[in-house]
Write an enzyme that holds these catalytic residues in place. Sequence first.
Site, PDB file in Angstrom:
ATOM      1  CE1 TYR A 205      -3.633   2.584   0.619  1.00 21.28           C
ATOM      2  CE2 TYR A 205      -2.384   3.263   2.552  1.00 21.28           C
ATOM      3  CZ  TYR A 205      -3.410   3.478   1.654  1.00 21.28           C
ATOM      4  OH  TYR A 205      -4.211   4.594   1.789  1.00 21.28           O
TER       5      TYR A 205
ATOM      6  CG  ASP B   5       5.803   3.739   0.909  1.00 17.81           C
ATOM      7  OD1 ASP B   5       6.095   4.379   1.949  1.00 17.81           O
ATOM      8  OD2 ASP B   5       4.653   3.676   0.449  1.00 17.81           O
TER       9      ASP B   5
ATOM     10  CE  LYS C 264       0.754   4.852   8.180  1.00 15.64           C
ATOM     11  NZ  LYS C 264       0.745   4.098   6.969  1.00 15.64           N
TER      12      LYS C 264
HETATM   13  C1  LIG Z   1       0.214   4.621   5.571  1.00 17.33           C
HETATM   14  C2  LIG Z   1       1.042   4.417   4.366  1.00 17.33           C
HETATM   15  C3  LIG Z   1       1.060   5.337   3.309  1.00 17.33           C
HETATM   16  C4  LIG Z   1       0.110   6.500   3.262  1.00 17.33           C
HETATM   17  O1  LIG Z   1       0.327   7.407   4.296  1.00 17.33           O
HETATM   18  P1  LIG Z   1      -0.872   8.405   4.712  1.00 17.33           P
HETATM   19  O2  LIG Z   1      -0.233   9.323   5.699  1.00 17.33           O
HETATM   20  O3  LIG Z   1      -1.948   7.545   5.274  1.00 17.33           O
HETATM   21  O4  LIG Z   1      -1.298   9.099   3.473  1.00 17.33           O
HETATM   22  C5  LIG Z   1       1.950   5.139   2.287  1.00 17.33           C
HETATM   23  N1  LIG Z   1       2.785   4.100   2.281  1.00 17.33           N
HETATM   24  C6  LIG Z   1       2.795   3.184   3.253  1.00 17.33           C
HETATM   25  C7  LIG Z   1       3.784   2.064   3.223  1.00 17.33           C
HETATM   26  C8  LIG Z   1       1.916   3.303   4.333  1.00 17.33           C
HETATM   27  O5  LIG Z   1       1.896   2.370   5.279  1.00 17.33           O
END
Ligand SMILES: *Cc1c(COP(=O)(O)O)cnc(C)c1O
Length: 419
Positions: free
Chosen positions: A135, A230, A258
């Site tokens: 994701y 990511d 995060k």
């Molecule tokens: C949570 C998440 C995102 C998106 O971050 P948001 O702050 O919710 O937009 C992107 N990449 C990964 C791996 C994530 O876990």
Amino acid sequence: MKRSRVVIPGGVNSPVRAFGSVGGTVRFIKQAKGARIEDEDGNRYIDYVASWGPIIVGHAHPVVVEAVRSATARGTSFGAPTEAEVLLAERVTELVPSVEMLRLVNSGTEAVMSALRLARGATGRDKVVKFEGCYHGHPDAMLAAAGSGVASLGIPGTDGVPAAAVADTLVVPYNDLDAVKAVFVERTEEIAAIIVEPVAANMGMVRPQPGFLTGLRELCDTYGSVLIFDEVITGFRLGLSGAQGRFGILPDLSTFGKVIGGGLPVGAYGGKRALMQKIAPEGPIFQAGTLSGNPLATAAGLAVLDLLSRKGTFESLEARSQSLAQGLQKLADEVEIPFTSDFMGGIAGFFFRRPPIRNYADVCAADHERFKAFFHAMLEQGIYLAPSGFEVLFLTTAHGDEEIELTLEAARKAFKKVA
Ligand SMILES: *Cc1c(COP(=O)(O)O)cnc(C)c1O
């Protein structure tokens, strides 16, 4: 809180909060402290959601609260640069091996969207390889489902995403290096970037197989593509240097979110200087944000990184993740439930299925009905797991031996119930 659904779609501001895959009643949270959260009815829980990752030093940590309080008193936003942004960027470049320059944004989604634009702008290519089950937030291009075939052109994963927005997204199974190679052979010179969660944590926890990340690095080198890690979840959660530090593999660009915002809305992307200098106003690739580098968010982020930098912090965090993952495994084995658990840094994960779990297909084949029953058996006993079998458990430095013991005690009963 039935009235929430009258004014907010589904009653929630992000879909997974709605308990859609487990059923039952959503808990509205009133307050939290350390590893514990309390709902509006006064029920208390040991929290393994941790705001889906950002909360790593525990809720309402006094140092973080004070940092935000004092920043607030000095003004909440200026639309002009502040020293704290420089301090945070300096800190990240010191900690994360591949990051030489950093740009702050407001969410992980925005970080990914910006990193993809940069990769495309820098290479002059359009196609992006992503992995099934990873994701990357909700940029249109990332809401692609795998079409038919192993390495398929994406099809829209949700209504509202035009076919054109995902036409350049190639979806490949996680951990399948041969499939990635096949894509590169077929589309030499077309691929701008590979984007990957270096440890997948949005389909439960799935480790990269030995050689997988190295293989991606080599392919990007061979074909002149940009490797994007990511690290929105893994950054500052698997260790201070993220997944890239743990595995010793350096991407060209990294995205963060995060933890880096300490519970306030922040994202960031960074990497090699030559790439980052292509971002406006230094270079020709546009990206902007009214609240980017917000003083409250940078204050919280800096405070959290300070706390995490204390000696031994990650060792003890990982030891707790290990106790939890291995404790759950032992309990499941005792009642002969097919089960796999894993852990790394401040993440633990489990599936109701025997190993190996290598990709999204393996995860889908786990027993999600049993997860649902387990989830509710735990919730009734005051353990708040993520309401989906496709999520991980997030630990914080506030999860002590007592919390782990209470969790395992509850799990013993829950496993018996679902056996
Ligand atoms: C949570 C998440 C995102 C998106 O971050 P948001 O702050 O919710 O937009 C992107 N990449 C990964 C791996 C994530 O876990």
